[in-house]
Design a protein around this motif. Structure first.
Motif, short mmCIF file in Angstrom:
data_model
loop_
_atom_site.label_atom_id
_atom_site.label_comp_id
_atom_site.label_asym_id
_atom_site.label_seq_id
_atom_site.Cartn_x
_atom_site.Cartn_y
_atom_site.Cartn_z
N VAL A 99 -19.31 17.81 -9.62
CA VAL A 99 -18.96 17.20 -10.91
C VAL A 99 -17.45 16.99 -11.00
O VAL A 99 -16.98 15.95 -11.50
N PHE A 100 -16.70 17.95 -10.49
CA PHE A 100 -15.24 17.84 -10.56
C PHE A 100 -14.74 16.67 -9.72
O PHE A 100 -13.86 15.93 -10.13
N ARG A 101 -15.33 16.49 -8.54
CA ARG A 101 -14.93 15.36 -7.68
C ARG A 101 -15.22 14.03 -8.36
O ARG A 101 -14.43 13.09 -8.29
N LYS A 102 -16.37 13.95 -9.02
CA LYS A 102 -16.71 12.72 -9.76
C LYS A 102 -15.74 12.49 -10.92
O LYS A 102 -15.37 11.35 -11.21
N THR A 103 -15.32 13.59 -11.54
CA THR A 103 -14.34 13.48 -12.64
C THR A 103 -13.00 12.97 -12.12
O THR A 103 -12.34 12.16 -12.77
N VAL A 104 -12.61 13.44 -10.93
CA VAL A 104 -11.36 12.97 -10.32
C VAL A 104 -11.43 11.47 -10.05
O VAL A 104 -10.46 10.73 -10.28
N GLU A 105 -12.59 10.99 -9.59
CA GLU A 105 -12.76 9.56 -9.33
C GLU A 105 -12.66 8.75 -10.63
O GLU A 105 -12.06 7.68 -10.67
N LYS A 106 -13.24 9.28 -11.71
CA LYS A 106 -13.15 8.61 -13.01
C LYS A 106 -11.69 8.58 -13.49
O LYS A 106 -11.24 7.59 -14.07
N ALA A 107 -10.98 9.67 -13.22
CA ALA A 107 -9.57 9.73 -13.62
C ALA A 107 -8.74 8.69 -12.89
O ALA A 107 -7.85 8.05 -13.47
N LYS A 108 -9.05 8.48 -11.60
CA LYS A 108 -8.32 7.48 -10.83
C LYS A 108 -8.51 6.08 -11.41
O LYS A 108 -7.58 5.27 -11.42
N PRO A 124 0.80 -1.24 0.00
CA PRO A 124 0.00 0.00 0.00
C PRO A 124 0.83 1.28 0.00
O PRO A 124 0.47 2.26 -0.66
N GLU A 125 1.93 1.28 0.75
CA GLU A 125 2.77 2.49 0.81
C GLU A 125 3.42 2.76 -0.54
O GLU A 125 3.52 3.92 -0.98
N ILE A 126 3.88 1.70 -1.21
CA ILE A 126 4.50 1.88 -2.53
C ILE A 126 3.46 2.28 -3.56
O ILE A 126 3.71 3.13 -4.43
N GLN A 127 2.26 1.70 -3.47
CA GLN A 127 1.18 2.09 -4.38
C GLN A 127 0.84 3.57 -4.23
O GLN A 127 0.61 4.28 -5.22
N LYS A 128 0.84 4.05 -2.99
CA LYS A 128 0.56 5.46 -2.74
C LYS A 128 1.63 6.36 -3.38
O LYS A 128 1.31 7.39 -4.00
N LEU A 129 2.88 5.96 -3.26
CA LEU A 129 3.98 6.72 -3.88
C LEU A 129 3.84 6.73 -5.39
O LEU A 129 3.99 7.78 -6.03
N LEU A 130 3.56 5.57 -5.97
CA LEU A 130 3.46 5.47 -7.43
C LEU A 130 2.31 6.30 -7.98
O LEU A 130 2.43 6.93 -9.04
N LYS A 131 1.19 6.32 -7.26
CA LYS A 131 0.04 7.11 -7.71
C LYS A 131 0.35 8.60 -7.67
O LYS A 131 -0.04 9.35 -8.57
N SER A 132 1.07 9.02 -6.63
CA SER A 132 1.44 10.43 -6.52
C SER A 132 2.45 10.82 -7.61
O SER A 132 2.34 11.89 -8.22
N ILE A 133 3.42 9.94 -7.87
CA ILE A 133 4.43 10.19 -8.90
C ILE A 133 3.79 10.30 -10.28
O ILE A 133 4.21 11.10 -11.11
N THR A 134 2.73 9.51 -10.51
CA THR A 134 2.06 9.51 -11.82
C THR A 134 1.44 10.85 -12.15
O THR A 134 1.42 11.27 -13.30
N GLN A 135 0.91 11.55 -11.14
CA GLN A 135 0.22 12.83 -11.26
C GLN A 135 -1.19 12.66 -11.83
O GLN A 135 -1.47 11.70 -12.55
N LEU A 136 -2.03 13.64 -11.53
CA LEU A 136 -3.43 13.59 -11.94
C LEU A 136 -3.73 14.78 -12.84
O LEU A 136 -4.36 15.75 -12.44
N ASP A 137 -3.25 14.72 -14.08
CA ASP A 137 -3.48 15.78 -15.05
C ASP A 137 -4.75 15.45 -15.83
O ASP A 137 -4.73 14.64 -16.76
N LEU A 138 -5.86 16.07 -15.45
CA LEU A 138 -7.15 15.73 -16.04
C LEU A 138 -7.20 16.01 -17.54
O LEU A 138 -7.83 15.27 -18.30
N SER A 139 -6.53 17.07 -17.97
CA SER A 139 -6.56 17.42 -19.41
C SER A 139 -5.89 16.33 -20.24
O SER A 139 -6.28 16.08 -21.39
N LYS A 140 -4.88 15.66 -19.68
CA LYS A 140 -4.21 14.59 -20.41
C LYS A 140 -4.97 13.28 -20.30
O LYS A 140 -5.09 12.53 -21.27
N ILE A 141 -5.51 13.01 -19.11
CA ILE A 141 -6.22 11.75 -18.90
C ILE A 141 -7.46 11.67 -19.78
O ILE A 141 -7.77 10.62 -20.35
N PHE A 142 -8.17 12.79 -19.94
CA PHE A 142 -9.41 12.80 -20.72
C PHE A 142 -9.24 13.42 -22.10
O PHE A 142 -10.21 13.86 -22.71
#
Length: 389
Positions: A86-95, A45-63
């Motif tokens: 709506v934005f929070r739901k979009t963040v969940e879809k991005a994840k 779980p700790e490594i997964q958390k690091l990897l998710k943060s390193i990946t970044q959440l750029d919504l314009s690129k993801i969608f």
């Protein structure tokens, strides 16, 4: 004249052979492999958390659109609360879109014998392949067994089992035979075109994560990216985390770290170093530092902060938000940057293989940050806002 033509032809042949030899050498370069099962570490779980943060959440690129643009736009009138929802739901879809493919060891293809029935010996001069076609069963759990002509019943080899499953219960997009694009020369051509995300997406469709070809091809892609320094192509995609994990495992994070420093992703750089320490069980004390990072902002908080900043600046005309938006950093960001810089410098001094390159990157970023901080303090003071401590 005839001799001149012959020499020209020979030179052309020599050039073609040299080019082909170079390409063959490139395609047959050493591919890095996992020397033990990486799954326990990767799924930590700790490594997964690091990897998710390193990946970044750029919504314009993801969608972003990956097909031809459609000449239709939908407009909606919303309140601030509705927009945030709506934005929070979009963040969940991005994840969900950023869900990383698993990293597991290569499956052992030893054919396990189930039983030997001598009474069936000579019953038929052909083998019988039995495939479980039960509806709703996961492909990984679907059994394929073979009855040999001597009466031996055993599990089917990996390639045969995969082919039979695809024949009876086909997966969308997967071919019965390996596509030509994964052959060495064709793969090298695609790598030279730098179509990394396309190759990795297609790889996930065609192969299972525990197949030797999956490991071999993904390794080649990650190594090619490390050579071309095109890390940003995979940032904010589901492949960035596995790539960072691959570099950490094989102790070659310096180029990716330099890219993060150059782009002012210091938090990600520090997280990459922590990943490196965790993978190799290096006795460095980073618990307190990691806690301070977590106190600052999570991945989702950063995305929501951008939305709130945009809403406040447009609705309330908040001068403080406008200054932060213009500079690109907040007062807290400068504090976190300083923490990260010291942490990264400690890694460079003790473990880095490319010390000079990384030290120059750190020095340049320090100078840029100093200028930004000076400008931030000047603008804040001019508008009667408390400056950075």
């Amino acid at each position: 004249m005839s001799l001149y033509i012959q020499l020209n032809v020979l030179n052309k042949i020599r050039g073609t052979l040299t080019k082909n030899a170079f390409r063959t050498q490139a395609t047959k370069s050493v591919t890095l492999e996992y020397d033990k099962d990486p799954q326990p570490l990767f799924t930590n779980p700790e490594i997964q958390k690091l990897l998710k943060s390193i990946t970044q959440l750029d919504l314009s690129k993801i969608f972003r659109r990956t097909t031809a643009s459609v000449n239709s736009v939908e407009y909606k009138f919303m309140t601030t609360e509705q927009l945030e929802d709506v934005f929070r739901k979009t963040v969940e879809k991005a994840k969900v879109k950023l869900q990383m493919p698993p990293i597991v060891k290569v499956r052992d293809d030893t054919q396990k014998i189930i039983s030997v029935d001598k009474a069936l010996k000579g019953f038929s001069d052909t083998k019988f392949v039995i495939t479980d076609v039960t509806y709703g069963t996961r492909q990984s759990e679907r059994k394929v067994v073979v009855r040999d002509t001597d009466g031996t019943l055993h599990h089917a080899p990996m390639e045969m089992a995969k082919r039979m499953k695809q024949l009876f219960v086909p997966l969308n997009g997967r071919k019965l035979r390996t596509p030509q694009m994964f052959e060495d020369e064709n793969l090298q051509a695609r790598l030279e075109e730098r179509k990394y995300e396309f190759i990795l997406d297609r790889l996930l469709v065609q192969f299972n994560p525990d197949e030797p070809d999956f490991h071999r091809i993904s390794s080649k892609v990650y190594q090619h990216i490390n050579e071309t320094k095109e890390f940003d192509q995979l940032r904010s995609t589901r492949h960035f985390g596995p790539m960072a994990f691959f570099y950490a495992w094989h102790k070659c994070i310096d180029d990716l770290l330099y890219d993060m420093i150059k782009r002012d992703y210091l938090r990600n750089g520090a997280e990459l170093i922590i990943l490196y320490y965790k993978v190799h069980s290096i006795p460095e004390d980073f618990a307190e530092f990691l806690q301070k990072l977590d106190e600052h902002n999570s991945l989702e908080d950063l995305a929501l902060k951008e939305l709130n900043k945009s809403i406040k600046s447009k609705v309330n005309g908040d001068i403080h938000s406008e200054i932060e938006s213009a500079i690109g950093k907040t007062a807290k960001d400068f504090e976190v940057d300083e923490l990260c810089l010291r942490f990264v410098e400690k890694y460079i001094a003790a473990y880095a293989l490319k010390k000079v390159q990384l030290e120059l990157g750190i020095q340049t970023l320090r100078e840029i940050n100093a200028e930004k901080k000076h400008l931030y303090e000047g603008l804040s003071k001019a508008h009667g806002i408390h400056s950075v401590g």
